[in-house]
Design a protein around this motif. Structure first.
Motif, mmCIF file in Angstrom:
data_model
loop_
_atom_site.group_PDB
_atom_site.id
_atom_site.type_symbol
_atom_site.label_atom_id
_atom_site.label_comp_id
_atom_site.label_asym_id
_atom_site.label_seq_id
_atom_site.Cartn_x
_atom_site.Cartn_y
_atom_site.Cartn_z
ATOM 1 N N PRO A 1 1.722 0.624 6.395
ATOM 2 C CA PRO A 1 0.666 0.605 7.402
ATOM 3 C C PRO A 1 -0.778 0.442 6.848
ATOM 4 O O PRO A 1 -0.916 1.234 5.997
ATOM 5 C CB PRO A 1 0.752 1.503 8.174
ATOM 6 C CG PRO A 1 2.424 1.779 8.097
ATOM 7 C CD PRO A 1 2.620 1.402 6.391
ATOM 8 N N GLY A 2 -1.780 -0.110 7.300
ATOM 9 C CA GLY A 2 -3.248 -0.065 6.976
ATOM 10 C C GLY A 2 -3.557 -0.819 5.794
ATOM 11 O O GLY A 2 -4.776 -0.874 5.278
ATOM 12 N N THR A 3 -2.554 -1.606 5.187
ATOM 13 C CA THR A 3 -2.789 -2.498 4.048
ATOM 14 C C THR A 3 -2.798 -3.864 4.086
ATOM 15 O O THR A 3 -2.368 -4.319 5.106
ATOM 16 C CB THR A 3 -1.784 -1.880 2.840
ATOM 17 O OG1 THR A 3 -0.472 -2.453 3.086
ATOM 18 C CG2 THR A 3 -1.873 -0.579 2.628
ATOM 19 N N LEU A 4 -3.727 -4.507 3.246
ATOM 20 C CA LEU A 4 -3.362 -6.234 3.188
ATOM 21 C C LEU A 4 -2.994 -6.530 2.142
ATOM 22 O O LEU A 4 -3.068 -6.060 0.781
ATOM 23 C CB LEU A 4 -4.851 -6.587 3.608
ATOM 24 C CG LEU A 4 -5.646 -6.231 4.787
ATOM 25 C CD1 LEU A 4 -7.050 -6.636 4.776
ATOM 26 C CD2 LEU A 4 -4.830 -6.780 5.956
ATOM 27 N N SER A 5 -2.353 -7.529 1.856
ATOM 28 C CA SER A 5 -1.755 -8.154 0.712
ATOM 29 C C SER A 5 -2.551 -9.506 0.431
ATOM 30 O O SER A 5 -2.728 -10.603 1.344
ATOM 31 C CB SER A 5 -0.228 -8.408 0.893
ATOM 32 O OG SER A 5 0.152 -8.825 -0.357
ATOM 33 N N VAL A 6 -3.014 -9.502 -0.834
ATOM 34 C CA VAL A 6 -3.769 -10.972 -1.117
ATOM 35 C C VAL A 6 -2.880 -11.589 -2.065
ATOM 36 O O VAL A 6 -2.916 -11.020 -3.303
ATOM 37 C CB VAL A 6 -5.326 -10.631 -1.538
ATOM 38 C CG1 VAL A 6 -5.820 -11.860 -2.149
ATOM 39 C CG2 VAL A 6 -6.075 -9.966 -0.535
#
Length: 277
Positions: A197-202
């Motif tokens: 939760p609260g993270t992004l993946s690039v």
């Protein structure tokens, strides 16, 4: 003489070493992706699979397993059935979701990828895991830890990307993009929702891809602050499972995430992939 105080670079490198040691420990889990021995795609015809008991098929989004006498499967520590001709049904399973079943020392991953069902046995004695000796990486460099801004889209954008195996596609919701500067250039990366939760993946490639880093993709996890500020530490860019094994269904980066700059930071081409080149 008194011991010299650690420099900012020393502290940065030590933090990276600690982080990467934990990451490597997770990657070498006895039932992690390095333990995968087969990639079985299921269809409507019942078939026995290498590394798994029973005959497997899928129809109307339900996977069926028929066990023979003496065969058994466990789920969450509970034995499902050992009777001859026992029939077990699983599903439907959400895209990128899965169920773990146990047969002896093997964990059977039943999952849905690109709309199709797969079974991947994970055996701790698999040679790829047994012979794993770590992943080469660039030396940590603070110059590749940069600030940026997460800019959300008005509405999440469904984004279709290819996969490391032919014939399937992945669809992810992109909540926004990350804007940043590197090597004097203004750059943008489309971001997907991360696992935590609260993270992004690039997912991205750059000018090192196919030379010193894995050609298809690398991944970076970031955590934007409430005001949208974000830190992109490319020293923590990691390989996905497809960098090590052809039995993975990893997504490829969207076209806009193929950067022209050279990001000489993070994990490099695995030894296992180098040996096959």
């Amino acid at each position: 003489m008194p011991a010299s105080m650690p420099t900012e670079t020393d502290t940065f490198a030590a933090a990276w070493e600690d982080w990467h040691a934990v990451h490597e420990q997770h990657r070498a889990d006895p039932h992690g992706f390095l333990a995968v021995t087969h990639l079985h795609w299921l269809d409507g015809h019942a078939a026995r699979l290498d590394g798994a008991p029973g005959a497997w098929s899928v129809e109307n989004d339900v996977v069926r397993v028929v066990l023979e006498a003496g065969e058994s499967l466990l789920q969450d520590g509970r034995e499902l059935n050992t009777a001859a001709g026992a029939t077990l049904d699983f599903g439907p399973i959400e895209e990128r979701g899965g169920v773990n079943l146990v047969s002896g020392s093997t964990v059977l991953e039943l999952a849905k990828r690109g709309g199709a069902y797969v079974v991947r046995p994970r055996n701790p004695q698999n040679g790829l895991l047994r012979d794993y000796r770590g992943t080469p990486s660039y030396a940590p460099d603070p110059a590749f830890a940069v600030g940026g801004t997460f800019v959300p889209f008005k509405a999440p954008r469904p984004t279709t990307v290819g996969a490391a195996v032919e014939g399937i596609q992945h669809v992810y919701e992109a909540p926004g993009e990350i804007r940043f500067q590197l090597d004097g250039q203004e750059l943008t990366l489309t971001a997907f929702n991360g696992h935590a939760p609260g993270t992004l993946s690039v997912l991205f490639t750059d000018a090192t891809s196919g030379k010193t880093t894995y050609a298809a993709n690398r991944s970076l996890t970031v955590a934007p602050a409430v005001d949208g500020t974000v830190r992109l530490d490319f020293n923590r860019a990691v390989n996905l499972p497809c960098a090590y094994t052809d039995l993975a269904t990893c997504p490829l980066p969207p076209a806009e995430n193929r950067l022209a700059v050279a990001i000489e930071a993070g994990e490099q081409i695995p030894y296992e992939r180098q040996a096959r080149s």
